[in-house]
Design a protein around this motif. Structure first.
Motif, PDB file in Angstrom:
ATOM      1  N   UNK A 232       0.831  -1.209   0.000  1.00  0.00           N
ATOM      2  CA  UNK A 232       0.000   0.000   0.000  1.00  0.00           C
ATOM      3  C   UNK A 232       0.863   1.255   0.000  1.00  0.00           C
ATOM      4  N   UNK A 233       1.924   1.240   0.815  1.00  0.00           N
ATOM      5  CA  UNK A 233       2.848   2.383   0.858  1.00  0.00           C
ATOM      6  C   UNK A 233       3.511   2.581  -0.496  1.00  0.00           C
ATOM      7  N   UNK A 234       3.887   1.464  -1.139  1.00  0.00           N
ATOM      8  CA  UNK A 234       4.505   1.545  -2.462  1.00  0.00           C
ATOM      9  C   UNK A 234       3.570   2.204  -3.468  1.00  0.00           C
ATOM     10  N   UNK A 235       2.278   1.870  -3.370  1.00  0.00           N
ATOM     11  CA  UNK A 235       1.287   2.473  -4.266  1.00  0.00           C
ATOM     12  C   UNK A 235       1.121   3.960  -3.971  1.00  0.00           C
ATOM     13  N   UNK A 236       1.055   4.299  -2.690  1.00  0.00           N
ATOM     14  CA  UNK A 236       0.864   5.693  -2.311  1.00  0.00           C
ATOM     15  C   UNK A 236       2.087   6.550  -2.657  1.00  0.00           C
ATOM     16  N   UNK A 237       3.266   5.925  -2.703  1.00  0.00           N
ATOM     17  CA  UNK A 237       4.463   6.677  -3.060  1.00  0.00           C
ATOM     18  C   UNK A 237       4.367   7.246  -4.478  1.00  0.00           C
ATOM     19  N   UNK A 238       3.779   6.457  -5.371  1.00  0.00           N
ATOM     20  CA  UNK A 238       3.618   6.935  -6.747  1.00  0.00           C
ATOM     21  C   UNK A 238       2.797   8.213  -6.767  1.00  0.00           C
ATOM     22  N   UNK A 239       1.676   8.196  -6.025  1.00  0.00           N
ATOM     23  CA  UNK A 239       0.818   9.379  -5.945  1.00  0.00           C
ATOM     24  C   UNK A 239       1.551  10.506  -5.236  1.00  0.00           C
ATOM     25  N   UNK A 240       2.281  10.152  -4.158  1.00  0.00           N
ATOM     26  CA  UNK A 240       2.996  11.169  -3.375  1.00  0.00           C
ATOM     27  C   UNK A 240       4.075  11.863  -4.198  1.00  0.00           C
TER      28      UNK A 240
END
Length: 581
Positions: A232-240
């Motif tokens: 989930x963090x890996x996915x949110x990093x893209x958005x971040x």
């Protein structure tokens, strides 16, 4: 159907509401787009020339357009909620209906924990996407495109900056989508694994306690939970990473427009009101682009969820035969040269070239070492799987030509693992025959030797059972399971090692009670007990999927080495037991 075709299929039911909602979105966007242009007129014609009348007139027009836009916004929000929730409810119902009709092959392919995730998390994601699509997802591109066109009409020179800004942001969106899709799919799989771990623990909670495996279960959950967190963090990093880059690009674009606008104003090529309107349009474009980015992020996640739900909808259902009625005949069951291997198994046959026959009113016991294929015969007879070679006949009819429901309506099953449901004792027994009378239910319970302990319960047949019958002993659950099979009054009764928790005396009473309700019932018993097998009309002995013996107890004692081995291991070499003993 393809994953995204799901929406086409369901939206056809709500076509009018959907079109109305999209129309409201379109007119709402038009109302928003008109405001910067009106504001430019107020500044350039009213304020600049000190014309209060124009200011009041245009200001009133602006308020009216804002009010109309608010009405459209409220309408599309109500319609979006109604359509999206109806879509979600219909999809959940259809997925559940599909799961009910799953073939055993489909059940083997998709774990129950994953099915729960798809029924809840994935469908909720699709429902939210549907709601957002009708509320803001369509508005963003309309507003963005409209703002670009109206901005071009105000100043072509400043539009060059706008085009460059939009192109860079579009590139960020495309890269973000490609990076997000794979990650979102992995997140959904990680949720599956977390659900599976929880479900397995809850199903085996007593075993975990008995073996003291708390630490192991905690470590297993901690691993899957940590894996979900990391994905989930890996996915949110893209958005971040990409969201600030897009915001920075848009801010630089606005700064450049202000800088170039000041020169154009100094040269007399543009008026102040148009520069202000252009900046407003740029702000609308920036808001729309950020919204579009969020839309694509949600779309990517929804696409992953849609594919997972679509996999369920496209899964194989129970085999459909020709819907013909089974004639009330001899109720003869026959296996002819049957060979079968589990589709998702090792590939080695569980049943090998098996042939046997049983007539109406006869009792057949299937016995053999563990893993010899005893329960597999039951699954084949019930058409949970289809045979690879050979044919299974019922009343002379190939069961492949009989619809599964029709076939199973004529078979009652008491499975190896007694499965009871939350509800009363009466409801659990009547589950086998919902139209059974109370008298029929009590008679079935008596035949299964369950009536005595049921009568001793506080509320007797109205006593409430917890999930899975947790407030009953193993033997009590087995007897209720047998009563449930008996009350169905099917001409064929299958007992799949369902008396393993009963003592010898109680089992003998159950065996005697089986014939009290219907002496013409064909009975198939799977057991490991010689004491049960010896009283059957026929005994089929299996070993490694092959028939190694078929006959009466006395015949097999003289002719079947495998049966002799089972007999000697349980009864003893020196003890002679006959059918009368």
């Amino acid at each position: 159907m393809e994953a995204m075709d799901i929406y086409k299929h369901y939206f056809s039911k709500y076509k009018l509401l959907f079109i109305t909602a999209i129309s409201c979105v379109f007119f709402e966007a038009i109302c928003d787009l008109l405001q910067p242009t009106i504001m430019a007129h107020i500044i350039d014609e009213g304020v600049k020339n000190n014309q209060l009348g124009i200011v009041l007139k245009m200001g009133l027009l602006m308020l009216m357009i804002t009010g109309v836009g608010a009405c459209f916004a409220a309408t599309r929000s109500v319609l979006a909620s109604r359509v999206s929730q109806s879509f979600g409810a219909d999809l959940r119902y259809d997925v559940f209906s599909k799961i009910i009709n799953f073939s055993e092959v489909s059940t083997d392919k998709i774990e129950s924990g994953s099915l729960i995730t798809r029924m809840t998390n994935d469908i909720s994601q699709m429902t939210q996407f549907t709601n957002g699509m009708m509320r803001i997802f369509f508005k963003a591109p309309i507003t963005c495109l409209g703002s670009i066109i109206l901005a071009m009409m105000l100043s072509f020179q400043l539009s060059l900056v706008l085009f460059a800004t939009v192109a860079i942001v579009a590139a960020f969106i495309i890269v973000s989508m490609k990076l997000s899709y794979i990650r979102f799919a992995k997140v959904q799989l990680a949720i599956d694994k977390v659900n599976t771990v929880i479900q397995e623990y809850l199903m085996g909670i007593r075993l975990v306690k008995a073996f003291g495996r708390y630490d192991h279960e905690e470590r297993k959950f901690a691993y899957e939970n940590s894996d979900l967190s990391h994905k989930t963090v890996s996915t949110q990093k893209v958005i971040a990473y990409f969201s600030p880059l897009m915001s920075l690009t848009i801010s630089i674009g606005i700064a450049l427009i202000l800088y170039l606008g000041s020169f154009l104003f100094g040269w007399g090529d543009i008026e102040v009101g148009k520069v202000a309107a252009f900046i407003n349009y740029m702000a609308q474009i920036s808001t729309s682009l950020i919204m579009i980015t969020n839309v694509f992020n949600v779309f990517v996640r929804t696409k992953a969820s849609s594919e997972r739900v679509n996999e369920v909808l496209n899964s194989e259902e129970d085999f459909k035969g020709i819907k013909q009625t089974i004639k009330d005949g001899s109720w003869e069951l026959a296996f002819e040269n049957v060979t079968f291997a589990y589709p998702e198994g090792s590939g080695l046959p569980s049943i090998k070239n098996l042939s046997f026959r049983i007539n109406r009113g006869e009792s057949l016991v299937i016995i053999g070492p563990t893993g010899s294929g005893k329960s597999t015969l039951v699954w084949l007879f019930l058409r949970f799987y289809d045979v690879e070679k050979g044919t299974i006949y019922l009343n002379g009819m190939d069961i492949k030509t009989i619809d599964c429901k029709t076939l199973r309506d004529n078979i009652a099953l008491a499975p190896q693992k007694s499965m009871l449901f939350t509800g009363t004792v009466l409801e659990n027994i009547a589950w086998g025959n919902p139209i059974a009378t109370r008298e029929e239910i009590i008679n079935a319970a008596r035949a299964a030797q369950a009536d005595k302990f049921i009568q001793s319960m506080p509320a007797q047949y109205e006593s409430h059972l917890g999930q899975g019958g947790v407030n009953l002993s193993g033997g009590q659950k087995q007897r209720i399971s047998i009563a449930r099979a008996l009350v169905k009054k099917a001409p064929v009764l299958i007992l799949d090692d369902c008396t393993s928790a009963l003592d010898a005396v109680t089992e003998a009473k159950v065996r005697h009670g089986l014939k009290t309700l219907d002496k013409e019932k064909t009975i198939i018993l799977i057991t490991q007990r010689i004491g049960t097998a010896m009283f059957a009309d026929k005994i089929l002995v299996l070993d490694d999927g092959k028939k190694v013996g078929l006959g009466s107890h006395e015949e097999l004692l003289h002719s079947c080495e495998t049966y002799q081995g089972i007999f000697h291991s349980q009864i003893g070499r020196d003890l002679k037991v006959t059918n009368n003993g």
